[in-house]
Design an enzyme around this catalytic site. Sequence first.
Site, mmCIF file in Angstrom:
data_model
loop_
_atom_site.group_PDB
_atom_site.id
_atom_site.type_symbol
_atom_site.label_atom_id
_atom_site.label_comp_id
_atom_site.label_asym_id
_atom_site.label_seq_id
_atom_site.Cartn_x
_atom_site.Cartn_y
_atom_site.Cartn_z
ATOM 1 N N ARG A 126 0.840 -1.200 0.000
ATOM 2 C CA ARG A 126 0.000 0.000 0.000
ATOM 3 C C ARG A 126 0.874 1.248 0.000
ATOM 4 O O ARG A 126 0.560 2.234 -0.676
ATOM 5 C CB ARG A 126 -0.944 -0.001 1.203
ATOM 6 C CG ARG A 126 -2.069 -1.008 1.104
ATOM 7 C CD ARG A 126 -3.047 -0.901 2.260
ATOM 8 N NE ARG A 126 -3.845 0.319 2.188
ATOM 9 C CZ ARG A 126 -4.625 0.753 3.178
ATOM 10 N NH1 ARG A 126 -4.690 0.087 4.321
ATOM 11 N NH2 ARG A 126 -5.329 1.858 3.038
ATOM 12 N N CYS B 210 -1.292 5.738 9.161
ATOM 13 C CA CYS B 210 -1.591 4.463 8.524
ATOM 14 C C CYS B 210 -2.728 4.717 7.544
ATOM 15 O O CYS B 210 -2.719 5.732 6.847
ATOM 16 C CB CYS B 210 -1.938 3.398 9.563
ATOM 17 S SG CYS B 210 -3.332 3.843 10.635
#
Length: 279
Positions: free
Chosen positions: A177, A235
């Site tokens: 990611r 995050c």
Amino acid sequence: MTVTTTVAELHEQLATDTPPVLLDVRWALGDPHGRAHYAEGHIPGAVYVDLVTELASAPSPRGGRHPLPSVTDLQRAARAWGIQEGQPVVVYDDLGNTAAARAWWLLRYAGLGRVTLLDGALGAWRAAGLPLESGLPADPGPGDVVLRAGALSATDADGAAELAASGLLLDARAAERYRGEVEPVDPRAGHIPGAVSAPTGENLAADGTFRPADELRKRFEDLGAGTAGRVGVYCGSGVTAAHQIAALEIAGFEAVLFPGSWSAWSADPDRPAAKGSRP
């Protein structure tokens, strides 16, 4: 402050006349059935905590998928969990504490000093052969805890950009990611320019407990924490980043949380996105 409680310590504490409040934060991305998992089996006496409704406010482009709740709302929830003023709290989940760390961080942020994560989470309790109970427990009774925001540091997108430029900003998401190869939930793929990849999973040993403090310190020093004036973490939506902050504290570093994280950053078309393995 102490970050973790071992299974042996918790087992002993639960047998005393003054046990800690035990919170079960059963949540995982893409799994809305936390309460059902809790009902199937949890540590005796644990209170279920709903991450989406109790540890976050309503999502928004500016705040991201899991904005911080107001302190008023958090205090209302904490009292419903039965937390009394001065009472210790132990938090766990069934995912290496990557969800439970959100409750740990929020309660610490709101001024509670005696909050710890059950090291190894529910898996360690099971591995020790200790009992679980099923169903929904009785109401724990009202608590009287008083919460005040600001004991830990949080920042917004501007602050995160500044940390990436002049300090150290760690991206706690999975490496793919970060590199922008996949993006399962947020508006755009990639990472905040200047941020350094530091997947949360690398904080844990094979048994799901936190790696020893010296190993964690070397991990974060190798990422630049030893020379950075300030360290920040983000995050996807400010949940697993709290786990990174717990690991940093075990290693001896303080860090700032960007609660909006990538979900807020990527929703703003004026914010740049970097791709690849380099900051």
